[in-house]
Design a protein around this motif. Structure first.
Motif, PDB file in Angstrom:
ATOM      1  N   SER A  35       3.859   6.811  -9.422  1.00  0.00           N
ATOM      2  CA  SER A  35       3.873   8.105 -10.081  1.00  0.00           C
ATOM      3  C   SER A  35       5.219   8.350 -10.763  1.00  0.00           C
ATOM      4  O   SER A  35       6.242   7.717 -10.445  1.00  0.00           O
ATOM      5  CB  SER A  35       3.629   9.219  -9.058  1.00  0.00           C
ATOM      6  N   ARG A  36       5.207   9.298 -11.689  1.00  0.00           N
ATOM      7  CA  ARG A  36       6.440   9.671 -12.386  1.00  0.00           C
ATOM      8  C   ARG A  36       7.483  10.201 -11.401  1.00  0.00           C
ATOM      9  O   ARG A  36       8.672   9.895 -11.507  1.00  0.00           O
ATOM     10  CB  ARG A  36       6.122  10.723 -13.452  1.00  0.00           C
TER      11      ARG A  36
ATOM     12  N   ARG B 133       0.814  -1.212   0.000  1.00  0.00           N
ATOM     13  CA  ARG B 133       0.000   0.000   0.000  1.00  0.00           C
ATOM     14  C   ARG B 133       0.851   1.266   0.000  1.00  0.00           C
ATOM     15  O   ARG B 133       0.323   2.353  -0.256  1.00  0.00           O
ATOM     16  CB  ARG B 133      -0.916   0.006   1.229  1.00  0.00           C
ATOM     17  N   THR B 134       2.109   1.152   0.342  1.00  0.00           N
ATOM     18  CA  THR B 134       2.954   2.335   0.437  1.00  0.00           C
ATOM     19  C   THR B 134       4.051   2.232  -0.619  1.00  0.00           C
ATOM     20  O   THR B 134       5.099   1.632  -0.406  1.00  0.00           O
ATOM     21  CB  THR B 134       3.590   2.447   1.841  1.00  0.00           C
ATOM     22  N   SER B 135       3.778   2.824  -1.773  1.00  0.00           N
ATOM     23  CA  SER B 135       4.711   2.777  -2.890  1.00  0.00           C
ATOM     24  C   SER B 135       5.774   3.850  -2.687  1.00  0.00           C
ATOM     25  O   SER B 135       5.542   5.018  -2.924  1.00  0.00           O
ATOM     26  CB  SER B 135       3.969   3.006  -4.197  1.00  0.00           C
ATOM     27  N   THR B 136       6.954   3.448  -2.244  1.00  0.00           N
ATOM     28  CA  THR B 136       8.025   4.397  -1.989  1.00  0.00           C
ATOM     29  C   THR B 136       9.117   4.232  -3.031  1.00  0.00           C
ATOM     30  O   THR B 136       9.289   3.164  -3.629  1.00  0.00           O
ATOM     31  CB  THR B 136       8.638   4.178  -0.594  1.00  0.00           C
ATOM     32  N   ALA B 137       9.875   5.300  -3.220  1.00  0.00           N
ATOM     33  CA  ALA B 137      10.976   5.262  -4.184  1.00  0.00           C
ATOM     34  C   ALA B 137      12.002   4.208  -3.811  1.00  0.00           C
ATOM     35  O   ALA B 137      12.577   3.554  -4.679  1.00  0.00           O
ATOM     36  CB  ALA B 137      11.633   6.642  -4.260  1.00  0.00           C
ATOM     37  N   GLU B 138      12.235   4.030  -2.489  1.00  0.00           N
ATOM     38  CA  GLU B 138      13.223   3.043  -2.061  1.00  0.00           C
ATOM     39  C   GLU B 138      12.799   1.636  -2.450  1.00  0.00           C
ATOM     40  O   GLU B 138      13.622   0.821  -2.870  1.00  0.00           O
ATOM     41  CB  GLU B 138      13.438   3.119  -0.542  1.00  0.00           C
ATOM     42  N   ARG B 139      11.521   1.349  -2.328  1.00  0.00           N
ATOM     43  CA  ARG B 139      11.046   0.004  -2.662  1.00  0.00           C
ATOM     44  C   ARG B 139      11.015  -0.212  -4.168  1.00  0.00           C
ATOM     45  O   ARG B 139      11.299  -1.307  -4.668  1.00  0.00           O
ATOM     46  CB  ARG B 139       9.676  -0.225  -2.031  1.00  0.00           C
ATOM     47  N   VAL B 140      10.698   0.828  -4.915  1.00  0.00           N
ATOM     48  CA  VAL B 140      10.782   0.732  -6.371  1.00  0.00           C
ATOM     49  C   VAL B 140      12.229   0.495  -6.789  1.00  0.00           C
ATOM     50  O   VAL B 140      12.517  -0.349  -7.647  1.00  0.00           O
ATOM     51  CB  VAL B 140      10.225   2.013  -7.039  1.00  0.00           C
TER      52      VAL B 140
ATOM     53  N   GLU C 219      10.127   5.428 -18.573  1.00  0.00           N
ATOM     54  CA  GLU C 219       9.325   5.866 -17.429  1.00  0.00           C
ATOM     55  C   GLU C 219       7.882   5.409 -17.571  1.00  0.00           C
ATOM     56  O   GLU C 219       7.255   4.966 -16.609  1.00  0.00           O
ATOM     57  CB  GLU C 219       9.366   7.390 -17.302  1.00  0.00           C
ATOM     58  N   GLU C 220       7.355   5.516 -18.784  1.00  0.00           N
ATOM     59  CA  GLU C 220       5.941   5.196 -19.006  1.00  0.00           C
ATOM     60  C   GLU C 220       5.653   3.717 -18.752  1.00  0.00           C
ATOM     61  O   GLU C 220       4.719   3.368 -18.025  1.00  0.00           O
ATOM     62  CB  GLU C 220       5.543   5.562 -20.431  1.00  0.00           C
ATOM     63  N   SER C 221       6.474   2.823 -19.331  1.00  0.00           N
ATOM     64  CA  SER C 221       6.175   1.397 -19.202  1.00  0.00           C
ATOM     65  C   SER C 221       6.462   0.890 -17.794  1.00  0.00           C
ATOM     66  O   SER C 221       5.682   0.114 -17.234  1.00  0.00           O
ATOM     67  CB  SER C 221       6.964   0.581 -20.229  1.00  0.00           C
ATOM     68  N   ILE C 222       7.565   1.340 -17.179  1.00  0.00           N
ATOM     69  CA  ILE C 222       7.903   0.870 -15.839  1.00  0.00           C
ATOM     70  C   ILE C 222       6.941   1.454 -14.810  1.00  0.00           C
ATOM     71  O   ILE C 222       6.443   0.747 -13.923  1.00  0.00           O
ATOM     72  CB  ILE C 222       9.366   1.202 -15.500  1.00  0.00           C
ATOM     73  N   GLY C 223       6.664   2.751 -14.925  1.00  0.00           N
ATOM     74  CA  GLY C 223       5.715   3.368 -13.996  1.00  0.00           C
ATOM     75  C   GLY C 223       4.332   2.741 -14.097  1.00  0.00           C
ATOM     76  O   GLY C 223       3.675   2.505 -13.081  1.00  0.00           O
ATOM     77  N   GLY C 224       3.916   2.439 -15.329  1.00  0.00           N
ATOM     78  CA  GLY C 224       2.613   1.806 -15.508  1.00  0.00           C
ATOM     79  C   GLY C 224       2.578   0.400 -14.950  1.00  0.00           C
ATOM     80  O   GLY C 224       1.593  -0.015 -14.331  1.00  0.00           O
ATOM     81  N   ALA C 225       3.661  -0.356 -15.155  1.00  0.00           N
ATOM     82  CA  ALA C 225       3.711  -1.742 -14.663  1.00  0.00           C
ATOM     83  C   ALA C 225       3.664  -1.796 -13.150  1.00  0.00           C
ATOM     84  O   ALA C 225       3.029  -2.680 -12.567  1.00  0.00           O
ATOM     85  CB  ALA C 225       4.965  -2.436 -15.191  1.00  0.00           C
TER      86      ALA C 225
ATOM     87  N   ARG D  12      11.150   8.619 -10.780  1.00  0.00           N
ATOM     88  CA  ARG D  12      12.350   9.428 -10.997  1.00  0.00           C
ATOM     89  C   ARG D  12      13.245   9.433  -9.763  1.00  0.00           C
ATOM     90  O   ARG D  12      14.469   9.445  -9.876  1.00  0.00           O
ATOM     91  CB  ARG D  12      11.958  10.850 -11.396  1.00  0.00           C
ATOM     92  N   GLU D  13      12.638   9.433  -8.588  1.00  0.00           N
ATOM     93  CA  GLU D  13      13.435   9.351  -7.362  1.00  0.00           C
ATOM     94  C   GLU D  13      14.131   7.996  -7.261  1.00  0.00           C
ATOM     95  O   GLU D  13      15.296   7.910  -6.852  1.00  0.00           O
ATOM     96  CB  GLU D  13      12.547   9.594  -6.143  1.00  0.00           C
ATOM     97  N   ALA D  14      13.439   6.922  -7.653  1.00  0.00           N
ATOM     98  CA  ALA D  14      14.068   5.598  -7.673  1.00  0.00           C
ATOM     99  C   ALA D  14      15.228   5.574  -8.649  1.00  0.00           C
ATOM    100  O   ALA D  14      16.300   5.022  -8.357  1.00  0.00           O
ATOM    101  CB  ALA D  14      13.041   4.528  -8.046  1.00  0.00           C
TER     102      ALA D  14
END
Length: 236
Positions: free
Chosen positions: A56-57, A18-25, A46-52, A61-63
């Motif tokens: 958010s963008r 439930r908590t999508s963080t840049a560190e976990r991405v 960005e589009e395909s990975i973010g969508g999968a 980008r932080e990841a």
């Protein structure tokens, strides 16, 4: 090379919870790089990975920024984000780091018996991949073996350090043309290290590991240098 898909990342979406963080991405992408889904020079969309992953963008980008700091990605102005292509000297430095950390982990183990189930599973994984003539699978199993070895220290910080180091090493493996020749000798040596630890012979395991890493450093550096110098040639 442009990665048009997302390397099966949709399956990893559940790992975000439930908590999508840049560190976990970043952790997911680091694992994917280490396991060969995103090879050196690949452009990350960005589009395909973010969508999968359903993030958010800005999170993505932080990841990317975190993995750039770890030397796994590079950002090229007006072109995008790419998986890094190592310099020959990077390979040597990676092995110096591995020798320092991995040998210290084995040297610092407590009293036997040691918890080697993870190592045994990685050895079996590599041997099964070899029987199937899957040398990329052997390479992945080898990475798993060394992650499990470092995990014997019981240190989250050491685990995190080595995840990045081993992922960076995998960037070198992807450039080499003959994974069979590169990885086959270490199947037996992984088992020898496992057997020594099972027997409680910590000093013997450390000696085997040190020789293993020194030999691997020589072989991988030479094969990588040849592949980089002559991309169309064979590194075997």
């Amino acid at each position: 090379m442009d990665v048009s898909g997302a390397g099966g990342l949709t399956d990893d979406r559940v790992l975000l919870g439930r908590t999508s963080t840049a560190e976990r991405v970043a952790d997911i992408l680091r694992t994917r790089i280490a396991e060969g889904y995103f090879p050196p020079g690949a452009r990350l969309s960005e589009e395909s990975i973010g969508g999968a992953l359903g993030v958010s963008r800005n999170t993505l980008r932080e990841a990317f920024r975190l993995l750039t700091h770890e030397r796994l990605l590079v950002h090229e102005l007006n072109r995008g984000v790419f998986v890094r292509v190592l310099a020959v000297g990077d390979v040597d430095d990676i092995y110096r780091t591995r020798r320092l950390v991995e040998c210290a982990v084995v040297r610092g183990l407590g009293q036997p018996p040691f918890a080697v189930d993870g190592l045994a599973a990685a050895v079996a994984e590599g041997e099964a991949a070899a029987r199937a003539d899957d040398w990329t699978g052997v390479s992945t199993a080898n990475i798993h073996f060394h992650r499990e070895l470092v995990a014997l220290a019981g240190s989250a910080r050491t685990d995190e350090l080595m995840r990045g180091v081993l992922a960076e090493l995998r960037l070198a493996f992807h450039v080499v043309d003959d994974p069979h020749a590169l990885h086959e000798p270490y199947l037996r040596r992984n088992r020898e290290i496992l057997d020594a630890l099972r027997a409680g012979e910590r000093a013997s395991a450390e000696r085997l590991l040190a020789r293993y890493l020194d030999d691997s450093r020589t072989r991988v550096a030479a094969a990588y240098a040849q592949a980089v110098d002559d991309p169309a040639g064979s590194a075997g």
